[in-house]
Design a protein around this motif. Structure first.
Motif, PDB file in Angstrom:
ATOM      1  N   ILE A  48       9.754   2.477  -3.487  1.00 14.58           N
ATOM      2  CA  ILE A  48       8.553   1.654  -3.345  1.00 14.58           C
ATOM      3  C   ILE A  48       8.702   0.357  -4.139  1.00 14.58           C
ATOM      4  O   ILE A  48       8.363  -0.738  -3.652  1.00 14.58           O
ATOM      5  N   ILE A  49       9.242   0.451  -5.341  1.00 12.20           N
ATOM      6  CA  ILE A  49       9.466  -0.759  -6.152  1.00 12.20           C
ATOM      7  C   ILE A  49      10.489  -1.667  -5.478  1.00 12.20           C
ATOM      8  O   ILE A  49      10.345  -2.900  -5.465  1.00 12.20           O
ATOM      9  N   GLU A  50      11.520  -1.076  -4.880  1.00 11.66           N
ATOM     10  CA  GLU A  50      12.523  -1.872  -4.159  1.00 11.66           C
ATOM     11  C   GLU A  50      11.876  -2.650  -3.011  1.00 11.66           C
ATOM     12  O   GLU A  50      12.166  -3.833  -2.802  1.00 11.66           O
ATOM     13  N   VAL A  51      10.964  -1.990  -2.287  1.00 10.95           N
ATOM     14  CA  VAL A  51      10.278  -2.672  -1.184  1.00 10.95           C
ATOM     15  C   VAL A  51       9.379  -3.786  -1.717  1.00 10.95           C
ATOM     16  O   VAL A  51       9.249  -4.842  -1.077  1.00 10.95           O
ATOM     17  N   CYS A  52       8.760  -3.580  -2.876  1.00  8.05           N
ATOM     18  CA  CYS A  52       7.956  -4.647  -3.484  1.00  8.05           C
ATOM     19  C   CYS A  52       8.796  -5.903  -3.687  1.00  8.05           C
ATOM     20  O   CYS A  52       8.363  -7.022  -3.364  1.00  8.05           O
ATOM     21  N   HIS A  53       9.986  -5.727  -4.225  1.00  6.78           N
ATOM     22  CA  HIS A  53      10.858  -6.876  -4.472  1.00  6.78           C
ATOM     23  C   HIS A  53      11.343  -7.496  -3.160  1.00  6.78           C
ATOM     24  O   HIS A  53      11.394  -8.727  -3.022  1.00  6.78           O
ATOM     25  N   ARG A  54      11.685  -6.666  -2.202  1.00  6.65           N
ATOM     26  CA  ARG A  54      12.176  -7.182  -0.917  1.00  6.65           C
ATOM     27  C   ARG A  54      11.104  -7.966  -0.180  1.00  6.65           C
ATOM     28  O   ARG A  54      11.381  -8.977   0.463  1.00  6.65           O
TER      29      ARG A  54
ATOM     30  N   ILE B 263       0.859  -1.184   0.000  1.00 10.81           N
ATOM     31  CA  ILE B 263       0.000   0.000   0.000  1.00 10.81           C
ATOM     32  C   ILE B 263       0.898   1.238   0.000  1.00 10.81           C
ATOM     33  O   ILE B 263       1.573   1.531   0.999  1.00 10.81           O
ATOM     34  N   ALA B 264       0.908   1.943  -1.111  1.00  9.92           N
ATOM     35  CA  ALA B 264       1.802   3.091  -1.287  1.00  9.92           C
ATOM     36  C   ALA B 264       1.122   4.364  -0.809  1.00  9.92           C
ATOM     37  O   ALA B 264       0.940   5.316  -1.571  1.00  9.92           O
TER      38      ALA B 264
ATOM     39  N   VAL C 117       4.449   1.146   3.707  1.00 11.25           N
ATOM     40  CA  VAL C 117       5.649   1.967   3.606  1.00 11.25           C
ATOM     41  C   VAL C 117       5.394   3.238   4.402  1.00 11.25           C
ATOM     42  O   VAL C 117       4.253   3.661   4.553  1.00 11.25           O
ATOM     43  N   TYR C 118       6.468   3.817   4.934  1.00 14.79           N
ATOM     44  CA  TYR C 118       6.262   4.991   5.780  1.00 14.79           C
ATOM     45  C   TYR C 118       7.492   5.889   5.753  1.00 14.79           C
ATOM     46  O   TYR C 118       8.617   5.438   5.492  1.00 14.79           O
ATOM     47  N   SER C 119       7.245   7.175   6.010  1.00 16.03           N
ATOM     48  CA  SER C 119       8.349   8.125   6.160  1.00 16.03           C
ATOM     49  C   SER C 119       8.822   8.096   7.610  1.00 16.03           C
ATOM     50  O   SER C 119       8.165   7.514   8.484  1.00 16.03           O
ATOM     51  N   GLU C 120       9.914   8.760   7.879  1.00 17.76           N
ATOM     52  CA  GLU C 120      10.496   8.722   9.222  1.00 17.76           C
ATOM     53  C   GLU C 120       9.538   9.248  10.284  1.00 17.76           C
ATOM     54  O   GLU C 120       9.488   8.734  11.395  1.00 17.76           O
TER      55      GLU C 120
END
Length: 738
Positions: free
Chosen positions: A79-85, A20-21, A44-47
């Motif tokens: 966000i794409i990197e997190v999808c793969h991870r 969820i972006a 995903v979240y910011s600091e």
């Protein structure tokens, strides 16, 4: 409860895991449906969002950068990197951020990740307000007269505006949410409005191109929810009215739109379906129309290629879970219901709860949610409106645009709450200031409005200014109750919506003083119930059992109010004397007790009540010179009304500095925590009264500070790109009359 989707052995399976972006209430909303379907979720979240509700609710969560959205929620690569991870197979974008970004959709496709939304071609076509109007005209959908071309020369745009005739509306060709939009009533206002619209559009959407179109004087904002699958099926889920707005942004929505005939509803729906088909649309979308109250004509305005903030009102009147529909369509399945099977039952409202100050031009506010008490929801999604269907849905284009109204049972009024923040959360300056959405459903509009008013009466917030009181006033306004709505509703009914703030009643003052007295004593005794039940055996302040409490309205110019609190003969009872100016009111033998740190019981004038009173201490790091911020505030919630009183600061503290909020004429201060976008003056410049001096941005909203005097700039206390706190002196102008 909601209408379940039709099951079929030939249906394609759902995703195992989605990312969820987004953040806040919409992220929580998507997570809820995913959990219902057994789909794992990745947040995903910011600091600054590390402890947010959506982070806590997701199965996994990953930090993607600092607070500014350009460094976190808008970073496609992260966000794409997190999808793969994480192994997420699809991305739900929510609304805002990357939800209508064609490049993001394309990049996901290149990486083998499904975008839960329309194809990039539809986003591009409908994301351009100018291109979309050309497409709609070709598809037979009526459009507002205007200039939608590519020539962006300011003089040319001005000439087009003159040709169209003032008033006109300048609109960014990309984006939404009222960003990059300015209404211009006269020729001399055009250039400044154009510059502001272009600047805001460039920051929000990376594109400063605008269109100019005729501004309809008495318009309504009516939009149609459409849904399309990958097999060519398109249906309408009926319309919503979103007319009542401030700063070109919606604050209350309802479904269905009041006052529409069945023929007009069918025509609107047919045009919306035609619009979706014209761009080979897929997924959830909203076709927005301007409806002219004077002529009853409607014109295509734009299409939002995403799930809307106000989608819950459609869910409430149809009994459908639109996020579930999104997931079905994204998995490649057909639309779950045919057009003729989609119900329209009862009436629903959604009120957006914002951190903002309506009496200060709805400027956004920020800070912690020190106290939050909300009405109790009765439904998570929507009431069941239909028996479960027994055959697969069809998307027959010839299906009549007539709502199904059969129900499985008699409906009861219902209330739903969508929120992304809990007590203790921080409402910051980097994102939209919406705290929650209060959604209600009734058998008709009158009942739904009654539910809305009751829900707003039960909504209590301390720590930031909110629009709850304003929404209560709006929901009780005679014109709104009658359904006589338009986009200019707030300025038209301004005096009714913003009546003078009345003085607190003697009963409220007595309750506040008793609360303070009881609270002070509770810190000196271990008694868990009424702290003064043993008062007859104690002495406070001399031979008399007495407290003198000084209160003041939340207004630095208000006169202080003195309240005497004395013990009565009966333990736990008190005599209270309220002295406000020349008025004096006495209450004898008042029973009072603290049930909790925020719950106070008393009986005044034979009326027993349980009152919520919340203390808001001054910020610990505020300079003593900020007089109004060093006062403790008491927020009293009684009878659906909120009253704020202050306990004046000690004289020794006030002597440390002047009241900067009542500073000399000519000093411009930040009305809220903000980012300085542009400083337009320098020391020594001559300025005229009303001249723009500083441009600020907070929570995606641009504010222009103008000089309230004519004079010479003596000092400039900020620079471009700087974050400034509320109350900071930005520019000091020496008044020519001084």
């Amino acid at each position: 409860m909601h209408i379940d989707l039709l099951s079929s052995s030939s249906s394609k399976p759902h995703f195992d895991k989605i990312l969820i972006a987004n953040r806040g209430e919409i992220a929580c909303r998507v997570i809820r449906t995913a959990k219902k379907l057994g789909i794992k979720t990745v947040a995903v979240y910011s600091e600054v969002d590390a402890n947010s509700l959506h982070v806590q609710q997701a199965d996994e969560a990953y930090c993607i950068g600092p607070a500014p959205s350009s460094e976190s929620y808008l970073r496609m690569d992260k966000i794409i990197e997190v999808c793969h991870r994480s192994g997420a197979q699809a991305v739900h974008p929510g609304y805002g951020f990357l939800s209508e970004n064609a490049k993001f959709s394309e990049q996901l496709a290149e990486e083998g990740i499904v975008f839960i939304g329309p194809p990039s071609s539809a986003i591009v076509s409908m994301g351009s307000k100018s291109e979309s109007k050309n497409i709609m005209s070709a598809a037979g959908v009526p459009c507002v007269p205007g200039y939608h071309g590519t020539n962006q020369d300011p003089q040319y745009l001005f000439e087009e505006a003159q040709r169209i005739g003032f008033p006109v509306l300048i609109k960014a060709i990309h984006g939404g949410g009222g960003k990059g939009m300015r209404t211009v009533h006269a020729a001399e206002e055009f250039q400044e409005a154009l510059e502001s619209a272009k600047r805001e559009s460039l920051k929000s959407f990376g594109d400063d191109n605008v269109l100019v179109e005729k501004y309809i004087v008495r318009p309504r904002h009516v939009e149609v929810q459409v849904f399309a699958d990958t097999l060519g099926g398109v249906v309408s889920l009926w319309e919503r009215d979103c007319s009542v707005q401030r700063r070109n942004q919606k604050i209350i929505e309802e479904a269905p739109a009041p006052g529409l005939t069945s023929e007009l509803r069918a025509d609107l729906s047919a045009k919306a379906v035609a619009a979706a088909k014209a761009v080979n649309y897929v997924g959830a979308g909203t076709v927005e129309f301007i409806f002219d109250n004077d002529t009853q004509d409607f014109f295509f305005m734009e299409m939002n290629t995403r799930l809307q903030v106000e989608h819950p009102v459609t869910e409430m009147v149809t009994g459908l879970d639109l996020v579930e529909w999104q997931l079905e369509v994204a998995a490649g399945n057909p639309l779950p219901l045919s057009q003729s099977a989609i119900p329209l039952v009862g009436h629903a409202f959604e009120a957006r709860i914002y951190a903002e100050n309506p009496r200060n031009n709805f400027l956004p506010d920020s800070g912690p949610l020190l106290y939050l008490s909300t009405p109790t929801p009765t439904h998570v999604f929507a009431p069941t409106l239909l028996p479960l269907a027994g055959s697969s849905a069809s998307s027959d284009a010839s299906a009549p645009l007539v709502p199904s109204r059969s129900t499985s049972s008699v409906m009861a009024p219902s209330l739903r709450l969508e929120q992304g923040f809990t007590q203790g959360s921080q409402i910051g300056v980097f994102y939209d200031p919406m705290i929650a959405k209060l959604v209600v459903h009734g058998r008709d509009r009158k009942e739904a409005l009654r539910m809305l008013r009751r829900g707003l009466e039960e909504y209590k917030v301390v720590g930031v200014s909110t629009n709850v009181e304003f929404l209560r006033s709006l929901a009780g306004n005679d014109a709104f109750i009658a359904g006589d709505v338009e986009t200019g509703f707030i300025p038209k009914h301004f005096d009714e919506l913003f009546p003078p703030i009345s003085d607190p009643s003697p009963e409220i003052l007595a309750q506040a003083a008793l609360f303070v007295a009881l609270r002070e004593h509770s810190s000196q005794t271990s008694s868990p119930s009424s702290p003064w039940t043993t008062l007859h055996a104690r002495r406070f302040g001399g031979d008399e059992y007495e407290r003198i409490i000084t209160l003041q309205k939340d207004d630095s110019s208000a006169e202080p109010i003195t309240v005497h609190v004395k013990s009565a003969q009966q333990p736990g009872h008190f005599n209270v004397d309220v002295q406000s100016g020349a008025s004096r009111t006495s209450f004898t033998s008042v029973p009072a007790s603290l049930v909790s740190p925020t719950t106070f019981n008393s009986t005044l004038n034979s009326a027993s009540s349980e009152t919520t009173i919340v203390s808001q201490p001054p910020p610990p790091a505020v300079p003593a010179s900020l007089q109004t911020n060093t006062m403790e505030r008491l927020h009293i919630f009684s009878g659906g009304q909120k009253t704020t009183l202050v306990l004046p600061s000690p004289k020794w503290l006030l002597s440390l500095g002047g009241d900067v909020l009542n500073a000399a004429k000519g000093a411009l201060r930040a009305p809220m925590p903000s980012l300085v976008v542009e400083v337009r003056v320098k020391v020594g410049d001559k300025v005229e009264k009303g001249q723009p001096v500083v441009v600020l941005e907070s929570m995606k909203t641009e504010t222009v500070l103008r000089s309230d005097v004519s004079g010479i700039v003596k000092a400039v206390g900020c620079k471009n790109g700087e974050m400034v706190e509320e109350g900071r002196e930005l520019v000091d102008i020496e008044d020519n009359d001084s």
